[in-house]
Design a protein around this motif. Structure first.
Motif, mmCIF file in Angstrom:
data_model
loop_
_atom_site.group_PDB
_atom_site.id
_atom_site.type_symbol
_atom_site.label_atom_id
_atom_site.label_comp_id
_atom_site.label_asym_id
_atom_site.label_seq_id
_atom_site.Cartn_x
_atom_site.Cartn_y
_atom_site.Cartn_z
ATOM 1 N N ALA A 46 0.733 -1.287 0.102
ATOM 2 C CA ALA A 46 0.082 0.074 0.043
ATOM 3 C C ALA A 46 0.818 1.356 0.006
ATOM 4 C CB ALA A 46 -0.892 0.181 1.318
ATOM 5 N N PRO A 47 0.514 2.322 -0.927
ATOM 6 C CA PRO A 47 1.292 3.450 -0.985
ATOM 7 C C PRO A 47 0.810 4.192 0.551
ATOM 8 C CG PRO A 47 -0.492 3.676 -2.138
ATOM 9 C CD PRO A 47 -0.565 2.296 -1.886
ATOM 10 N N THR A 48 1.638 5.369 0.730
ATOM 11 C CA THR A 48 1.024 6.212 2.046
ATOM 12 C C THR A 48 0.106 7.211 1.543
ATOM 13 O OG1 THR A 48 2.747 7.733 1.584
ATOM 14 C CG2 THR A 48 3.731 5.991 2.741
ATOM 15 N N TYR A 49 -0.654 7.657 2.376
ATOM 16 C CA TYR A 49 -1.510 8.708 1.910
ATOM 17 C C TYR A 49 -0.910 10.167 1.241
ATOM 18 C CZ TYR A 49 -5.614 6.824 4.739
ATOM 19 O OH TYR A 49 -6.400 6.160 5.034
ATOM 20 N N GLY A 50 0.235 10.206 1.906
ATOM 21 C CA GLY A 50 1.060 11.306 1.137
ATOM 22 C C GLY A 50 1.351 11.164 -0.413
ATOM 23 N N MET A 51 1.283 9.949 -0.599
ATOM 24 C CA MET A 51 1.775 9.533 -2.137
ATOM 25 C C MET A 51 0.672 9.822 -3.182
ATOM 26 S SD MET A 51 4.192 6.198 -1.256
ATOM 27 C CE MET A 51 4.306 5.700 -3.103
ATOM 28 N N LEU A 52 -0.410 9.541 -2.737
ATOM 29 C CA LEU A 52 -1.810 9.730 -3.314
ATOM 30 C C LEU A 52 -2.015 10.804 -4.415
ATOM 31 C CD1 LEU A 52 -4.263 8.007 -0.901
ATOM 32 C CD2 LEU A 52 -3.075 6.809 -2.606
ATOM 33 N N LYS A 53 -1.617 11.923 -3.993
ATOM 34 C CA LYS A 53 -1.568 13.028 -4.849
ATOM 35 C C LYS A 53 -0.422 13.340 -5.561
ATOM 36 C CE LYS A 53 -5.002 15.400 -1.811
ATOM 37 N NZ LYS A 53 -6.206 14.945 -2.433
ATOM 38 N N PRO A 58 7.457 10.992 -9.438
ATOM 39 C CA PRO A 58 8.109 11.171 -8.021
ATOM 40 C C PRO A 58 7.358 9.700 -7.258
ATOM 41 C CG PRO A 58 7.082 13.222 -8.809
ATOM 42 C CD PRO A 58 6.962 12.255 -9.819
ATOM 43 N N TYR A 59 6.057 9.628 -7.533
ATOM 44 C CA TYR A 59 5.243 8.453 -6.982
ATOM 45 C C TYR A 59 6.112 6.843 -7.132
ATOM 46 C CZ TYR A 59 1.472 5.297 -5.774
ATOM 47 O OH TYR A 59 0.412 4.307 -5.361
ATOM 48 N N ARG A 60 6.399 6.900 -8.545
ATOM 49 C CA ARG A 60 7.074 5.610 -8.929
ATOM 50 C C ARG A 60 8.599 5.551 -8.211
ATOM 51 N NH1 ARG A 60 6.855 2.283 -13.084
ATOM 52 N NH2 ARG A 60 5.286 3.417 -14.110
ATOM 53 N N LEU A 64 9.051 2.469 -5.497
ATOM 54 C CA LEU A 64 10.040 1.456 -5.792
ATOM 55 C C LEU A 64 11.115 1.591 -4.596
ATOM 56 C CD1 LEU A 64 10.222 1.549 -9.590
ATOM 57 C CD2 LEU A 64 8.980 0.137 -8.279
ATOM 58 N N GLU A 65 11.273 2.701 -4.122
ATOM 59 C CA GLU A 65 12.432 2.729 -3.035
ATOM 60 C C GLU A 65 11.754 1.995 -1.660
ATOM 61 O OE1 GLU A 65 13.103 6.924 -1.014
ATOM 62 O OE2 GLU A 65 14.830 6.478 -2.405
ATOM 63 N N ARG A 66 10.640 2.176 -1.464
ATOM 64 C CA ARG A 66 9.853 1.587 -0.501
ATOM 65 C C ARG A 66 10.133 0.149 -0.686
ATOM 66 N NH1 ARG A 66 4.205 2.465 0.457
ATOM 67 N NH2 ARG A 66 4.733 1.603 2.725
ATOM 68 N N HIS A 109 -0.008 1.520 -8.995
ATOM 69 C CA HIS A 109 0.885 0.904 -7.849
ATOM 70 C C HIS A 109 0.911 -0.480 -8.075
ATOM 71 C CE1 HIS A 109 -2.397 0.374 -4.763
ATOM 72 N NE2 HIS A 109 -1.367 -0.325 -4.299
ATOM 73 N N ARG A 110 -0.142 -1.267 -8.287
ATOM 74 C CA ARG A 110 -0.331 -2.682 -8.457
ATOM 75 C C ARG A 110 0.412 -3.072 -9.425
ATOM 76 N NH1 ARG A 110 -5.943 -1.737 -10.210
ATOM 77 N NH2 ARG A 110 -6.089 -2.544 -12.582
ATOM 78 N N ARG A 111 0.688 -2.443 -10.673
ATOM 79 C CA ARG A 111 1.337 -2.710 -11.767
ATOM 80 C C ARG A 111 2.988 -2.415 -11.575
ATOM 81 N NH1 ARG A 111 0.122 -6.877 -13.179
ATOM 82 N NH2 ARG A 111 1.517 -6.792 -14.859
ATOM 83 N N MET A 112 2.901 -1.066 -10.835
ATOM 84 C CA MET A 112 4.531 -0.950 -10.602
ATOM 85 C C MET A 112 5.002 -2.087 -9.774
ATOM 86 S SD MET A 112 4.304 3.127 -9.611
ATOM 87 C CE MET A 112 3.741 4.150 -10.558
ATOM 88 N N PHE A 113 4.110 -2.713 -8.590
ATOM 89 C CA PHE A 113 4.489 -3.738 -7.802
ATOM 90 C C PHE A 113 5.047 -5.098 -8.681
ATOM 91 C CE2 PHE A 113 3.554 -7.773 -5.978
ATOM 92 C CZ PHE A 113 4.554 -7.784 -5.036
#
Length: 141
Positions: A46-53, A58-60, A64-66, A109-113
């Motif tokens: 799951a991403p963080t709430y902060g990532m949602l916007k 930057p999200y990717r 991926l770092e996480r 994010h599901r496809r990034m994962f």
């Protein structure tokens, strides 16, 4: 069960129970009723709430770092726990994103994962196809 575990991705609205055990990968739960029970929560995905916007780039990078920080072993352990609880060797990782929308809004994010997991483990994580309803009969059928 760990050796036999298969992973797939889809979205909450498209999932059907015969596809496997449904697993939440989102920060929040769906606010709409689901016609099935979730088998578990893959909190590491799951991403963080902060990532949602965030924009995709930057999200990717952050996502991926996480994943790298958590690592394949911990994620695999979480999957094994969910699979054991569900009694199923097919986990379907779910989120809200509709990937049928045109670019630039068709990332998720599901496809990034899935891409990251495939790169790390060499195990494919396919997206389940959209269910197609058969065409309604016509006067000429």
């Amino acid at each position: 069960m760990e050796d036999e575990l298969q992973l797939f991705t889809s979205r909450y609205q498209r999932f059907r129970p015969e596809q496997g055990a449904p697993v939440r990968t989102t920060v929040g739960k769906p606010r709409f009723p689901l016609p099935y029970e979730l088998a578990g929560f893959a909190r590491f995905l799951a991403p963080t709430y902060g990532m949602l916007k965030m924009a995709e780039g930057p999200y990717r990078h952050l996502y991926l770092e996480r994943l790298e920080g958590i690592g394949v072993d911990l994620i695999a352990e979480q999957f094994a726990e969910i699979a054991d609880y569900a009694g199923h060797d097919r986990l379907v990782l779910l989120c809200f994103c509709d990937l049928s929308v045109p670019p630039p809004d068709n990332w998720c994010h599901r496809r990034m994962f899935a891409a990251w997991w495939e790169e790390q483990t060499r195990h494919e994580v396919p997206e389940l196809a959209e269910r197609r309803e058969p065409p309604a009969p016509t006067l000429f059928d």
